[in-house]
Design a protein around this motif. Structure first.
Motif, PDB file in Angstrom:
ATOM      1  N   ARG A  24       0.857  -1.209   0.000  1.00 27.30           N
ATOM      2  CA  ARG A  24       0.000   0.000   0.000  1.00 27.30           C
ATOM      3  C   ARG A  24       0.881   1.243   0.000  1.00 27.30           C
ATOM      4  NH1 ARG A  24      -0.204   3.855   2.659  1.00 27.30           N
ATOM      5  NH2 ARG A  24       1.289   2.846   4.046  1.00 27.30           N
ATOM      6  N   ARG A  25       0.575   2.196  -0.855  1.00 25.68           N
ATOM      7  CA  ARG A  25       1.382   3.421  -0.937  1.00 25.68           C
ATOM      8  C   ARG A  25       0.483   4.638  -0.898  1.00 25.68           C
ATOM      9  NH1 ARG A  25       4.866   0.694  -0.137  1.00 25.68           N
ATOM     10  NH2 ARG A  25       4.671   1.908   1.759  1.00 25.68           N
ATOM     11  N   SER A  26       1.028   5.748  -0.397  1.00 25.15           N
ATOM     12  CA  SER A  26       0.349   7.036  -0.512  1.00 25.15           C
ATOM     13  C   SER A  26       0.547   7.525  -1.935  1.00 25.15           C
ATOM     14  CB  SER A  26       0.974   8.048   0.450  1.00 25.15           C
ATOM     15  OG  SER A  26       0.701   7.672   1.765  1.00 25.15           O
TER      16      SER A  26
ATOM     17  N   ARG B 128       0.301  10.393  -4.619  1.00 25.28           N
ATOM     18  CA  ARG B 128       0.231  11.865  -4.650  1.00 25.28           C
ATOM     19  C   ARG B 128       0.231  12.426  -6.064  1.00 25.28           C
ATOM     20  NH1 ARG B 128       3.992  10.570  -0.641  1.00 25.28           N
ATOM     21  NH2 ARG B 128       3.265  11.066   1.474  1.00 25.28           N
TER      22      ARG B 128
ATOM     23  N   TRP C   5      -3.963  10.129   2.479  1.00 19.37           N
ATOM     24  CA  TRP C   5      -4.590  10.823   3.601  1.00 19.37           C
ATOM     25  C   TRP C   5      -4.307  12.325   3.449  1.00 19.37           C
ATOM     26  CZ3 TRP C   5      -7.179   8.172   7.597  1.00 19.37           C
ATOM     27  CH2 TRP C   5      -7.093   6.772   7.530  1.00 19.37           C
TER      28      TRP C   5
ATOM     29  N   GLY D 141      -3.878  15.074   5.333  1.00 18.15           N
ATOM     30  CA  GLY D 141      -3.614  15.722   6.625  1.00 18.15           C
ATOM     31  C   GLY D 141      -3.550  17.237   6.521  1.00 18.15           C
ATOM     32  N   LEU D 142      -3.071  17.728   5.372  1.00 17.44           N
ATOM     33  CA  LEU D 142      -2.944  19.181   5.221  1.00 17.44           C
ATOM     34  C   LEU D 142      -4.313  19.854   5.058  1.00 17.44           C
ATOM     35  CD1 LEU D 142       0.211  19.383   2.931  1.00 17.44           C
ATOM     36  CD2 LEU D 142       0.044  20.094   5.311  1.00 17.44           C
TER      37      LEU D 142
ATOM     38  N   ARG E 181      10.798   0.223   6.564  1.00 10.49           N
ATOM     39  CA  ARG E 181      10.292   1.072   7.649  1.00 10.49           C
ATOM     40  C   ARG E 181      11.080   0.756   8.922  1.00 10.49           C
ATOM     41  NH1 ARG E 181       8.575   3.695   4.114  1.00 10.49           N
ATOM     42  NH2 ARG E 181       6.401   4.031   3.516  1.00 10.49           N
TER      43      ARG E 181
HETATM   44  C1  LIG Z   1      -2.874  10.659   9.151  1.00  4.80           C
HETATM   45  C2  LIG Z   1      -2.066  10.859   7.899  1.00  4.80           C
HETATM   46  C3  LIG Z   1      -2.021  12.099   7.296  1.00  4.80           C
HETATM   47  C4  LIG Z   1      -1.293  12.286   6.129  1.00  4.80           C
HETATM   48  N1  LIG Z   1      -1.327  13.491   5.496  1.00  4.80           N
HETATM   49  C5  LIG Z   1      -0.676  13.659   4.326  1.00  4.80           C
HETATM   50  C6  LIG Z   1      -0.766  14.892   3.605  1.00  4.80           C
HETATM   51  O1  LIG Z   1      -1.439  15.830   4.013  1.00  4.80           O
HETATM   52  N2  LIG Z   1      -0.099  14.999   2.434  1.00  4.80           N
HETATM   53  C7  LIG Z   1       0.650  13.974   1.927  1.00  4.80           C
HETATM   54  O2  LIG Z   1       1.237  14.129   0.848  1.00  4.80           O
HETATM   55  N3  LIG Z   1       0.756  12.780   2.593  1.00  4.80           N
HETATM   56  C8  LIG Z   1       0.110  12.601   3.764  1.00  4.80           C
HETATM   57  N4  LIG Z   1       0.173  11.402   4.426  1.00  4.80           N
HETATM   58  C9  LIG Z   1       0.961  10.291   3.866  1.00  4.80           C
HETATM   59  C10 LIG Z   1       2.249   9.992   4.666  1.00  4.80           C
HETATM   60  O3  LIG Z   1       3.191  10.971   4.413  1.00  4.80           O
HETATM   61  C11 LIG Z   1       2.692   8.589   4.243  1.00  4.80           C
HETATM   62  O4  LIG Z   1       1.791   7.657   4.757  1.00  4.80           O
HETATM   63  C12 LIG Z   1       4.100   8.229   4.714  1.00  4.80           C
HETATM   64  O5  LIG Z   1       5.051   9.090   4.140  1.00  4.80           O
HETATM   65  C13 LIG Z   1       4.459   6.792   4.339  1.00  4.80           C
HETATM   66  O6  LIG Z   1       4.323   6.548   2.944  1.00  4.80           O
HETATM   67  P1  LIG Z   1       3.351   5.394   2.422  1.00  4.80           P
HETATM   68  O7  LIG Z   1       1.948   5.766   2.851  1.00  4.80           O
HETATM   69  O8  LIG Z   1       3.483   5.345   0.946  1.00  4.80           O
HETATM   70  O9  LIG Z   1       3.771   4.130   3.092  1.00  4.80           O
HETATM   71  C14 LIG Z   1      -0.546  11.210   5.583  1.00  4.80           C
HETATM   72  C15 LIG Z   1      -0.614   9.950   6.201  1.00  4.80           C
HETATM   73  C16 LIG Z   1      -1.375   9.772   7.322  1.00  4.80           C
HETATM   74  C17 LIG Z   1      -1.462   8.397   7.948  1.00  4.80           C
END
Ligand SMILES: Cc1cc2nc3c(=O)[nH]c(=O)nc-3n(C[C@H](O)[C@H](O)[C@H](O)COP(=O)(O)O)c2cc1C
Length: 274
Positions: A91-93, A95, A221, A223-224, A266
């Motif tokens: 799973r990846r974030s 963007r 997610w 968060g911003l 990690r």
């Molecule tokens: C609660 C939460 C808030 C986050 N907010 C942001 C955000 O606003 N912008 C962003 O680019 N990534 C955001 N992320 C992603 C994290 O940066 C990311 O989960 C972390 O760097 C690990 O990368 P991965 O999710 O690919 O494993 C958020 C993650 C979480 C869990």
């Protein structure tokens, strides 16, 4: 008639439903020994459906969780340990998104999956706000940037993250680092009466996030956006966040532009065995 219906031809009186009921409201009837709900159990029952799901004979139905709405688990679809471990680790974030709208039917399907996430006392109070209009999503990101500018002027510490000035600068240069030009945004929300609201909706969003790649989608997610959403009225209003919903979290959604080929490392877990 109570909430439970027992098919006496199928019931073997094995008592599994009695042992398994988390609220301890099923007992064996005196006399014929079939299961029944204890008097007043209706008020205590949290409608979790465990009694229906655990019966090996399909002998028990619940008025609010009917047997016919509880399909059998298909053994062929069970994932093994290696599959589960790679699936979760990959799973990846996401963007960076393709400039392609997300079909409402796909978002609906993801929410259908997310509604099976656990909730405290099975209250199931998580609701959803869905945005698929890119102009609206950009407006929300812009309001978050407005808030960041105000906070940076008054109290930079309150901005939440040290890179917030970079986010504002990126916006001024024409790049949305808040919502990343995502074509869709979902926000899980929960009302005041949801005592575990933030936990409940976080798990629901995790389900949604984990299910998204199976439909070719990726999530991140937001968060911003969440941070200003906690206090900034213009953003709350633009999102249509109803009063009385103190629990919320937004998540970006779209078709990923890039593919990840490796599993990043990690930190090792810090475990204290007591
Ligand atoms: C609660 C939460 C808030 C986050 N907010 C942001 C955000 O606003 N912008 C962003 O680019 N990534 C955001 N992320 C992603 C994290 O940066 C990311 O989960 C972390 O760097 C690990 O990368 P991965 O999710 O690919 O494993 C958020 C993650 C979480 C869990």
């Amino acid at each position: 008639m109570g909430l439970l219906t027992i098919d006496q031809e199928k019931c073997t009186k094995d008592g599994i439903c009695v042992s398994e009921c988390p609220r301890l409201i099923i007992r064996m009837q005196e006399g014929d020994g079939y299961p029944e709900m204890v008097p007043g159990g209706e008020e205590t029952c949290m409608l979790c459906g465990h009694c229906v799901a655990v019966c090996p004979h399909g002998a028990l139905s619940h008025a609010n969780v009917p047997l016919e709405d509880c399909p059998p688990i298909e053994k062929e679809l069970t994932v093994n340990h290696e599959q589960a471990a790679q699936f979760l680790r990959s799973r990846r974030s996401i963007r960076f998104y393709q400039d392609k709208p997300v079909e409402k039917a796909k978002i609906q399907r993801l929410i259908e999956i997310a509604r099976y996430a656990p909730t405290g006392s099975n209250t199931q109070l998580v609701e959803w706000l869905v945005f698929t209009d890119k102009a609206k999503i950009k407006e929300l990101a812009g309001l978050a940037v407005d808030w960041m500018r105000e906070v940076l002027k008054k109290d930079p510490q309150a901005a939440g993250a040290p890179y917030v000035p970079l986010v504002v600068a990126a916006w001024d240069a024409g790049y949305d680092a808040v919502l990343r030009n995502a074509p869709a945004l979902v926000a899980a929300i929960a009302p005041e009466e949801a005592r575990n609201g933030l936990v409940d909706l976080t798990i629901s969003l995790s389900y949604l996030e984990l299910a998204a790649p199976s439909l070719g989608l990726g999530t991140c997610w937001a968060g911003l956006l969440q941070h200003p959403l906690l206090t900034y009225r213009p953003l709350k209003e633009a999102m249509g966040l109803p009063d009385g919903y103190p629990y919320h979290y937004p998540m970006m959604l779209g078709y990923p532009k890039f593919k990840y080929l490796r599993l990043p490392e990690r930190k090792l877990p810090k475990i204290t065995w007591r």
